[in-house]
Design a protein around this motif. Structure first.
Motif, PDB file in Angstrom:
ATOM      1  N   ASP A 155       0.897  -1.226  -0.131  1.00 12.49           N
ATOM      2  CA  ASP A 155       0.078   0.000   0.143  1.00 12.49           C
ATOM      3  C   ASP A 155       0.912   1.325   0.005  1.00 12.49           C
ATOM      4  O   ASP A 155       1.589   1.716   1.076  1.00 12.49           O
ATOM      5  CB  ASP A 155      -0.935   0.051   1.179  1.00 12.49           C
ATOM      6  CG  ASP A 155      -1.970   1.221   1.214  1.00 12.49           C
ATOM      7  OD1 ASP A 155      -1.688   2.013   0.492  1.00 12.49           O
ATOM      8  OD2 ASP A 155      -2.788   1.015   1.898  1.00 12.49           O
ATOM      9  N   ASP A 166       0.103   4.221   0.186  1.00  4.47           N
ATOM     10  CA  ASP A 166      -0.213   5.418   1.175  1.00  4.47           C
ATOM     11  C   ASP A 166       0.224   4.718   2.568  1.00  4.47           C
ATOM     12  O   ASP A 166       0.261   5.917   3.586  1.00  4.47           O
ATOM     13  CB  ASP A 166      -1.776   5.489   1.323  1.00  4.47           C
ATOM     14  CG  ASP A 166      -2.096   6.127   0.147  1.00  4.47           C
ATOM     15  OD1 ASP A 166      -1.681   6.596  -0.739  1.00  4.47           O
ATOM     16  OD2 ASP A 166      -3.473   5.335  -0.419  1.00  4.47           O
ATOM     17  N   LEU A 167       0.669   3.785   2.727  1.00  5.00           N
ATOM     18  CA  LEU A 167       1.216   3.406   3.919  1.00  5.00           C
ATOM     19  C   LEU A 167       2.820   3.159   4.349  1.00  5.00           C
ATOM     20  O   LEU A 167       3.390   3.466   5.067  1.00  5.00           O
ATOM     21  CB  LEU A 167       0.497   2.030   4.705  1.00  5.00           C
ATOM     22  CG  LEU A 167      -0.966   1.936   4.838  1.00  5.00           C
ATOM     23  CD1 LEU A 167      -1.527   0.676   5.078  1.00  5.00           C
ATOM     24  CD2 LEU A 167      -1.269   2.826   5.937  1.00  5.00           C
ATOM     25  N   CYS A 168       3.303   2.596   3.146  1.00  4.95           N
ATOM     26  CA  CYS A 168       4.853   2.492   3.071  1.00  4.95           C
ATOM     27  C   CYS A 168       5.587   3.867   3.301  1.00  4.95           C
ATOM     28  O   CYS A 168       5.314   4.783   2.979  1.00  4.95           O
ATOM     29  CB  CYS A 168       5.198   2.108   1.614  1.00  4.95           C
ATOM     30  SG  CYS A 168       6.820   1.674   1.395  1.00  4.95           S
ATOM     31  N   ILE A 169       6.526   3.686   4.540  1.00  2.00           N
ATOM     32  CA  ILE A 169       7.519   4.677   4.738  1.00  2.00           C
ATOM     33  C   ILE A 169       8.818   4.557   4.307  1.00  2.00           C
ATOM     34  O   ILE A 169       9.785   5.275   4.603  1.00  2.00           O
ATOM     35  CB  ILE A 169       7.185   4.971   6.356  1.00  2.00           C
ATOM     36  CG1 ILE A 169       7.861   3.751   7.103  1.00  2.00           C
ATOM     37  CG2 ILE A 169       6.124   5.389   6.803  1.00  2.00           C
ATOM     38  CD1 ILE A 169       7.912   3.799   8.551  1.00  2.00           C
ATOM     39  N   CYS A 212      11.091   1.834   4.764  1.00  7.42           N
ATOM     40  CA  CYS A 212      12.109   1.352   5.623  1.00  7.42           C
ATOM     41  C   CYS A 212      12.958   0.197   5.031  1.00  7.42           C
ATOM     42  O   CYS A 212      13.860   0.245   5.607  1.00  7.42           O
ATOM     43  CB  CYS A 212      11.184   0.796   6.735  1.00  7.42           C
ATOM     44  SG  CYS A 212      10.820  -0.831   6.599  1.00  7.42           S
ATOM     45  N   CYS A 221       7.327  -5.475   8.295  1.00  8.19           N
ATOM     46  CA  CYS A 221       6.918  -4.109   7.938  1.00  8.19           C
ATOM     47  C   CYS A 221       6.380  -3.304   9.294  1.00  8.19           C
ATOM     48  O   CYS A 221       5.379  -3.866   9.784  1.00  8.19           O
ATOM     49  CB  CYS A 221       5.965  -4.236   6.766  1.00  8.19           C
ATOM     50  SG  CYS A 221       5.303  -2.227   6.281  1.00  8.19           S
ATOM     51  N   PRO A 222       7.051  -2.325   9.700  1.00 11.90           N
ATOM     52  CA  PRO A 222       6.522  -1.670  10.697  1.00 11.90           C
ATOM     53  C   PRO A 222       5.175  -1.035  10.732  1.00 11.90           C
ATOM     54  O   PRO A 222       4.732  -0.429  11.752  1.00 11.90           O
ATOM     55  CB  PRO A 222       7.626  -0.705  11.108  1.00 11.90           C
ATOM     56  CG  PRO A 222       8.226  -0.354   9.642  1.00 11.90           C
ATOM     57  CD  PRO A 222       8.226  -1.501   8.988  1.00 11.90           C
ATOM     58  N   VAL A 223       4.901  -0.728   9.448  1.00  8.42           N
ATOM     59  CA  VAL A 223       3.485   0.048   9.238  1.00  8.42           C
ATOM     60  C   VAL A 223       2.285  -0.797   8.592  1.00  8.42           C
ATOM     61  O   VAL A 223       1.197  -0.385   8.221  1.00  8.42           O
ATOM     62  CB  VAL A 223       3.789   1.441   8.466  1.00  8.42           C
ATOM     63  CG1 VAL A 223       4.555   2.216   9.246  1.00  8.42           C
ATOM     64  CG2 VAL A 223       4.428   1.032   7.149  1.00  8.42           C
ATOM     65  N   SER A 224       2.635  -2.112   8.521  1.00  8.76           N
ATOM     66  CA  SER A 224       1.826  -3.276   8.068  1.00  8.76           C
ATOM     67  C   SER A 224       1.203  -2.908   6.803  1.00  8.76           C
ATOM     68  O   SER A 224      -0.020  -2.774   6.337  1.00  8.76           O
ATOM     69  CB  SER A 224       0.317  -3.270   8.712  1.00  8.76           C
ATOM     70  OG  SER A 224       1.194  -3.837  10.110  1.00  8.76           O
ATOM     71  N   ALA A 225       2.137  -2.373   5.691  1.00  6.88           N
ATOM     72  CA  ALA A 225       1.722  -1.850   4.308  1.00  6.88           C
ATOM     73  C   ALA A 225       1.789  -2.885   3.275  1.00  6.88           C
ATOM     74  O   ALA A 225       1.364  -2.864   2.275  1.00  6.88           O
ATOM     75  CB  ALA A 225       2.919  -0.748   3.924  1.00  6.88           C
TER      76      ALA A 225
END
Ligand code: F3S
Length: 62
Positions: free
Chosen positions: A6, A8-11, A13, A53-57
């Motif tokens: 996603d 919109d979620l991926c940062i 990392c 994945c730290p943001v569950s993307a």
């Protein structure tokens, strides 16, 4: 199984690309998943990447 990131979620990392480079690549600051089915031998690494994945993307679906 197919993998999706996603945007919109991926940062960005990069953990997914490190853990499973056959499926996840960085494009600029975001990860993208290879389209199409995950090769069977890559499924465990792809699941590891999704869990890392730290943001569950990452979504992995049948
Ligand atoms: Fe993005 Fe998560 Fe990969 S933040 S770079 S999808 S581990």
């Amino acid at each position: 199984m197919n993998a999706y990131v996603d945007p919109d979620l991926c940062i960005g990392c990069t953990q997914c690309a490190g853990l499973c480079p056959a499926v996840f690549q960085m494009e600029g600051t975001l990860a993208v998943a290879q389209p199409g089915p995950i090769p069977p031998e890559e499924v465990p690494q792809a699941v590891d990447a999704a869990n890392a994945c730290p943001v569950s993307a990452i979504r992995i679906e049948e």
